[in-house]
Motif scaffolding. Structure first.
Motif, short mmCIF file in Angstrom:
data_model
loop_
_atom_site.label_atom_id
_atom_site.label_comp_id
_atom_site.label_asym_id
_atom_site.label_seq_id
_atom_site.Cartn_x
_atom_site.Cartn_y
_atom_site.Cartn_z
N ASP A 69 20.85 44.67 3.15
CA ASP A 69 19.91 45.61 2.53
C ASP A 69 19.00 44.91 1.54
O ASP A 69 19.37 43.89 0.95
N ASP B 1 27.84 57.00 -0.83
CA ASP B 1 28.21 55.82 -0.02
C ASP B 1 28.65 54.73 -1.00
O ASP B 1 27.85 54.21 -1.78
N HIS C 102 18.90 55.48 -1.42
CA HIS C 102 20.08 55.98 -0.71
C HIS C 102 20.97 56.84 -1.60
O HIS C 102 20.89 56.80 -2.81
N ASP C 103 21.89 57.54 -0.93
CA ASP C 103 22.83 58.42 -1.60
C ASP C 103 24.00 57.61 -2.17
O ASP C 103 24.58 56.78 -1.47
N VAL D 88 26.63 51.42 -1.13
CA VAL D 88 25.32 51.59 -1.78
C VAL D 88 25.50 51.70 -3.29
O VAL D 88 24.82 51.04 -4.08
#
Ligand SMILES: [Zn+2]
Length: 521
Positions: free
Chosen positions: A409, A421, A417-418, A424
């Motif tokens: 990434d 996760d 992003h959320d 993340v």
């Protein structure tokens, strides 16, 4: 008269409301201690681990909730209450190294907290109580230094057979440190053996596992070299190193008269042998079993010494770890995790640097370390008409193709992003926007970063195995019990601040673990 009575009652009320503060806050960090060990060996633990687990608030679901789960970033979260993205300590290789702060009396890498940003609990303590003092001790420089942030207090670590510090902290070693070193305990350990503490039937693990310890000396007993200087270095992989560190810490407690300054003093101790043994022999070995049982006994002795000196009611104790560990891929595959592998990114990075060298000269434009790709001189590359984004995209494609890589990434994309996760979220907790990080790479479960030469077990991933740590808080104001809710190591500093009635000097990432505090705290 009425006024005097009123004043007295107000003073009295003030006294009654203020709970007495502990004389000493003790923060014990065990490098690479998995919480699972405390379960697995529970019936054999009778010392410090057993005492803290039985009488303290034990959090079963605690995390170093960041991505590069290494010693330096992990230690920096504990008393700062902030993620690596905010402490500035992202990874070991850009941790405490500092050429301008050489060691005293022995050769070795200079070290200081120059990269650490912001404050820690000790700074808040000293603001409230200028007389407060601290002592931080470890086998490792980064583990000793980063618990105290930038505070110039007594901070000591082990190098080549002696405890020392750097010029950031002092110009000479005090008498008590010299006296401890003069006993030359590590040198006298030459030729000594590490044997099992308990009867052999108490260890269900196989002893002879050929992939342990780089394929050599993987069976008990393990012997220190007969050369005294070599023994003093090799000691860092033997349980005795932890007992030596604790003995040194107690000498410091006495010499510095911690707890007798009319304020709460701080003792931070970080114990490193569990990490050394875990790397060499893995988390399922007979060696790690014996190390944890021995450390339990050492800690029991250490806590007893503190109880005698201060009285149990005058202590506040925390036990935690800087990270966990992932087993040897060989073992993981045998247990059915078919994709577990060692991922060696060196050739990808070397080829990318060589291509840039051919185009514009210069040396290593790209640095890769534990899943993080940096281009420190991006602006200089761009000035030479290199499309850095496309070069980075190329490297990303090649890294994605390596067996064992789960995802690659760009940090800027992760911001969209959320955070439910975990991967993340942990990367977002790690990478500050100004760190020059171009890519972050996450491995498949049970895979580890490696080099061609390394055969060790490893940590450093945003995985449950590497991020899950023990957390126990023990002392007055704490409600004993086992707490199932999810907590993080950044919650430690705000919780201690609440117990000690301190005001953090800056916004924190953690929260007060109020569920484990007595009402009114
Ligand atoms: Zn390690």
């Amino acid at each position: 008269m009425l006024l005097v009575t009123l004043l007295l009652s107000l003073l009295g009320a003030g006294r009654a409301a203020a709970a007495p503060r502990p004389k000493l806050l003790v923060v014990v960090t065990v490098d690479q201690l998995r919480p699972e060990y405390l379960e697995r060996y529970r019936t054999q633990l009778t010392g410090g681990f057993a005492l803290l687990a039985k009488q303290g608030a034990e959090f079963a679901d605690a995390y170093q909730d960041h991505a590069v789960t290494e010693t330096a970033p992990g230690h920096a979260t504990i008393l700062s209450g902030r993620w690596p993205a905010h402490t500035g300590i992202l990874r070991n290789d850009a941790g405490v190294q500092d050429l301008s702060a050489p060691l005293l009396t022995v050769p070795g890498p200079g070290a200081s907290p120059a990269r650490f940003r912001g404050t820690t609990l000790f700074d808040w303590l000293q603001t409230a109580e200028p007389r407060a003092r601290a002592l931080s001790v470890s086998r490792k420089d980064r583990a000793a230094i980063l618990q105290l942030g930038r505070a110039r207090q007594p901070v000591y670590w082990y190098q080549a057979g002696v405890f020392t510090t750097s010029r950031y902290y002092a110009d000479s070693l005090p008498d008590w440190v010299r006296a401890f070193n003069a006993r030359r305990v590590p040198f006298q350990a030459a030729g000594a053996s590490w044997t099992l503490l308990l009867p052999v039937r108490d260890y269900p693990e196989p002893d002879s596992v050929p992939y342990e310890n780089g394929g050599t000396d993987f069976t008990f007993p393990h012997r220190l070299p007969s050369d005294s200087a070599q023994a003093a270095t090799a000691l860092s992989g033997f349980p005795t190193m932890d007992s030596l560190t604790l003995a040194f810490a107690l000498d410091g407690v006495r010499a510095l008269q911690l707890g007798s300054h009319g304020a709460t003093d701080l003792l931070a101790v970080s114990l490193s042998t569990t990490d050394a043994v875990g790397h060499a022999f893995g988390p399922d070995s007979r060696e790690i079993h014996d190390q944890v049982v021995r450390l339990d006994r050492y800690l029991g002795w250490f806590l007893q010494q503190l109880f005698v000196r201060y009285g149990a009611g005058n202590l506040l104790i925390v036990l935690t770890a800087d990270h966990g560990v992932t087993p040897f891929p060989e073992r993981s595959r045998a247990l059915g995790h078919a994709s577990a592998t060692r991922v060696i990114p060196d050739s990808v990075i070397r080829a990318a640097n060589a291509a840039l060298d051919r185009r514009v000269g210069g040396a290593d434009w790209m640095v890769f370390d534990t899943g993080v790709l940096l281009v420190p001189d991006r602006a200089r590359l761009a000035a030479q008409h290199v499309d850095v984004d496309s070069v980075v995209a190329d490297v990303a494609t090649q890294l994605r193709a390596l067996p064992g890589v789960a995802r690659v990434d760009r940090p800027a994309e992760l911001a969209l992003h959320d955070t439910t996760d975990a991967v993340v979220r942990r990367w977002r907790h790690t990478v500050p926007p100004d760190a020059g990080v171009e890519l972050v790479v996450t491995l498949t479960p049970y895979s580890i970063w490696s080099s061609a030469a390394s055969r060790s077990a490893q940590h450093g991933q945003p995985s449950e195995l590497d991020a899950h740590v023990p957390l126990i808080v023990w002392g007055r104001g704490v409600r004993r019990g086992r707490y199932r809710g999810r907590v993080n190591t950044v919650d430690i500093a705000p919780t201690l601040a609440r117990l000690l009635e301190l005001k953090p000097a800056e916004p924190l990432d953690g929260r007060v673990l109020g569920e484990a505090l007595e009402p009114g705290r």
